[in-house]
Motif scaffolding. Structure first.
Motif, PDB file in Angstrom:
ATOM      1  N   ALA A  72       0.691  -1.301   0.081  1.00 52.26           N
ATOM      2  CA  ALA A  72       0.018   0.015  -0.039  1.00 52.26           C
ATOM      3  C   ALA A  72       0.772   1.090  -0.022  1.00 52.26           C
ATOM      4  O   ALA A  72       0.503   2.462  -0.395  1.00 52.26           O
ATOM      5  N   TYR A  85      -2.340  -3.889  -2.396  1.00 47.30           N
ATOM      6  CA  TYR A  85      -2.822  -4.431  -1.359  1.00 47.30           C
ATOM      7  C   TYR A  85      -1.902  -5.709  -0.556  1.00 47.30           C
ATOM      8  O   TYR A  85      -2.483  -6.324   0.078  1.00 47.30           O
ATOM      9  N   GLU A  87       0.267  -7.138   1.834  1.00 44.76           N
ATOM     10  CA  GLU A  87       0.766  -6.752   3.247  1.00 44.76           C
ATOM     11  C   GLU A  87       1.880  -7.293   3.851  1.00 44.76           C
ATOM     12  O   GLU A  87       2.602  -6.991   4.415  1.00 44.76           O
ATOM     13  N   ARG A 112      -4.690  -8.180   1.234  1.00 43.86           N
ATOM     14  CA  ARG A 112      -6.071  -7.708   1.729  1.00 43.86           C
ATOM     15  C   ARG A 112      -7.012  -7.700   0.579  1.00 43.86           C
ATOM     16  O   ARG A 112      -6.608  -6.994  -0.373  1.00 43.86           O
ATOM     17  N   PHE A 114     -10.431  -6.413  -1.277  1.00 46.41           N
ATOM     18  CA  PHE A 114     -10.932  -5.090  -1.434  1.00 46.41           C
ATOM     19  C   PHE A 114     -12.156  -5.072  -2.490  1.00 46.41           C
ATOM     20  O   PHE A 114     -12.326  -5.958  -3.216  1.00 46.41           O
TER      21      PHE A 114
END
Length: 582
Positions: A72, A85, A87, A112, A114
């Motif tokens: 991100a 996205y 992590e 993640r 979305f």
């Protein structure tokens, strides 16, 4: 000029990790010939150009669509669709086993989930009769449309972004093993493994289990047989070797479901009577084949690995240098795991096989004598190794003082057990086992169906002893990105005050890189190194040219690099031990 190597040494460089996955995607347009799908006839809504959602499978045209992801907070490049996205990216690098099948590399990417409007993913996003941004999630929809993720290509690109937001990376290639999630917290994991996953025992066998059986009983004298069920003869070649019970039968002809032109009791087995319904297993026969060609055949024919991933000419060059005379004549008479077969051959030949994530090919290397000093890079504690990162550990379990090799399997139908071999070759480091040295034996046993004779067995055993007769040390160290030049399988000389000579000066020891990983993204790299023999035993030398001084006045570097012929006792003129030609 800006490039990866420029940015990796630049202060303040912006590191980036970008993950790409290549998923199947149809190259046709819904309802446009040659696609034969039509709304109201084959479906109530258009497909998503994936095989799972295809309404005209006969017209499906397989292509590739690449999805890109990054973290991100990444400094994103311009003009590319990259989903920010990620992590975490956890890479477990290849762990080189100098003699054998290396520990496979793997990567776990945590992302993640979305909400997403589907533009750029769904080719017909503007025609749907629902709110795509509000319905479902990116990974939930991706998985539903692409359930066939396994074995698709996955790349992890680590590198830097310059001021113009152009990405320069090194790419590691893996193959998707599975996708986990999205879970209740929206967490998704993509797990990738290296190419050798295809050779796992439960996934690939050689030879493949044959479906044919005897249609009628045969006696020990019959010269033909009928296969059942009807039509199964199509799965057998026009000539070859089959196993029925504990007998091998060579045949030279086939007509429909009949095999004929027999040589009964082939390869040391005995002719015997066999009952109807007995299995007729097709065998694999290798005749005077090189080690690389057998490994390549097992991996490509029986594990489904693409030949484009196997640089066979380079493998053959390595074998012609270090395995001259090692040819294989053997029959594989029952299905066995490809991994097991390849591992046993690598052990027999004292070779290693590993996945090169960066070049996306399999590497093959023999355990060889040391090249002379100056022929490999040097890691100096004062110039290259990060302070406090060097750790040294003795690997006593890797020491070898004797190699016991069993060879000459009595017949190809026998199990690979000690009692089924005809010959034993024993090579011993007598000095190493003496009370003045280690005082104990450390035995390496090799049960080899592959080694053709005692001469080759002795050569392999001698190479193993030359490498492992002293307890090797394992060194772990870290270097800055600017010094990250080595790859798995490379040799390197390390000098450090933690490894001292008898006089207390820093030692100068040769190692092989068994593991290489990015310890801190874009800045620090960690190497795991395994010592190769520090003695002159088994070392390669260059004959000293006439222009060099005599031994007593030669420099230390010249003495380590060149061969100054010693006397018959292996002693130089200053009573120091030296190389000699036997």
């Amino acid at each position: 000029m800006t490039d990866y190597d420029t940015l990796r040494v630049k202060v303040g460089g912006r590191p980036i990790t970008m993950v790409e996955i290549d998923l199947d995607f149809c190259g046709l347009t819904y309802g446009v010939a040659p696609c034969t799908a039509a709304l109201g006839t084959t479906g109530s809504q258009k497909c998503f150009n994936t095989f799972k959602t295809c309404q005209a499978p006969g017209a499906y045209t397989k292509g590739v669509k690449t999805y890109r992801f990054c973290s991100a907070n990444a400094f994103l490049p311009i003009g590319e669709t990259i989903f920010p996205y990620i992590e975490d990216v956890d890479i477990a690098p290849t762990q080189l086993k100098p003699s054998g099948f290396s520990v496979s590399a793997s990567v776990t990417v945590t992302l993640r989930d979305f909400p997403y409007h589907d533009r750029g993913v769904d080719p017909y996003a503007g025609t749907r009769g629902y709110d795509q941004a509000a319905q479902g999630s990116f990974f939930g929809k991706l998985r539903a449309r692409n359930p066939y993720l396994v074995n698709r290509v996955m790349r992890v690109n680590t590198g830097y972004v310059d001021a113009d937001r152009t990405v320069y990376t090194k790419t590691r290639t893996y193959f998707i093993d599975r996708m986990e999630g999205p879970d209740a917290n929206g967490v998704v994991k993509l797990i990738g493994k290296d190419l050798l996953r295809f050779a796992e025992t439960d996934k690939a066998e050689a030879p493949v289990t044959s479906k044919g059986a005897l249609g009628t009983a045969i006696t020990a004298a019959d010269t033909s047989l009928m296969l059942q069920p009807m039509g199964i003869g199509a799965e057998y070649p026009s000539s070859g070797t089959v196993r029925v019970g504990d007998e091998l039968i060579q045949y030279t002809g086939k007509s429909g479901d009949q095999l004929f032109g027999f040589t009964r009791g082939s390869d040391g087995t005995a002719p015997a009577s066999h009952d109807a319904d007995d299995a007729v297993q097709l065998c694999i026969r290798y005749t005077m084949a090189s080690v690389p060609s057998v490994i390549a055949d097992l991996l490509t024919t029986y594990a489904g690995i693409s030949s484009s991933r196997i640089p066979l000419p380079a493998w053959e060059d390595e074998a012609s240098t270090w395995l001259a005379g090692f040819t294989i004549s053997h029959v594989l008479s029952k299905p066995e795991g490809v991994r097991k077969l390849v591992e046993s051959l690598l052990e027999s030949a004292a070779c290693s096989l590993w996945w090169d994530e960066l070049d996306a090919v399999l590497r093959f290397k023999a355990i060889v004598p040391q090249p002379p000093s100056g022929a490999v890079p040097v890691f100096d504690e004062t110039r290259h190794i990060l302070a406090g990162s060097l750790k040294v550990k003795d690997q006593e379990k890797d020491r070898i003082s004797r190699v016991v090799m069993y060879l000459g399997l009595s017949t190809p139908v026998k199990d690979v057990k000690k009692e089924n071999f005809r010959f034993i070759n024993v090579t011993v480091d007598v000095d190493g086992e003496s009370s003045n040295a280690y005082g104990t034996s450390a035995t390496e046993e090799i049960l080899s169906r592959w080694v053709p004779n005692r001469t080759i067995a002795q050569q392999i055993s001698s190479r193993l002893l030359a490498r492992y007769q002293e307890t090797p040390r394992e060194v772990t160290l870290r270097v800055d990105a600017k010094d990250h030049t080595l790859r798995t399988g490379d040799l390197v000389d390390v000098t450090s005050r933690l490894i001292q000579n008898p006089d207390g000066s820093p030692g100068y020891i040769r190692y092989i890189v068994t593991e290489e990983r990015e310890a801190e993204v874009g800045t620090h790299y960690e190497y795991v190194l395994l010592q190769v023999s520090s003695t002159g035993v088994g070392k390669l030398w260059q004959i000293a040219p006439d222009t060099l001084p005599d031994w007593t006045t030669a420099t230390a570097s010249q003495q380590q690099t060149y061969m100054f012929i010693s006397d018959d006792a292996g002693v130089m003129s200053d009573l120091q031990p030296g190389p000699r030609i036997n």
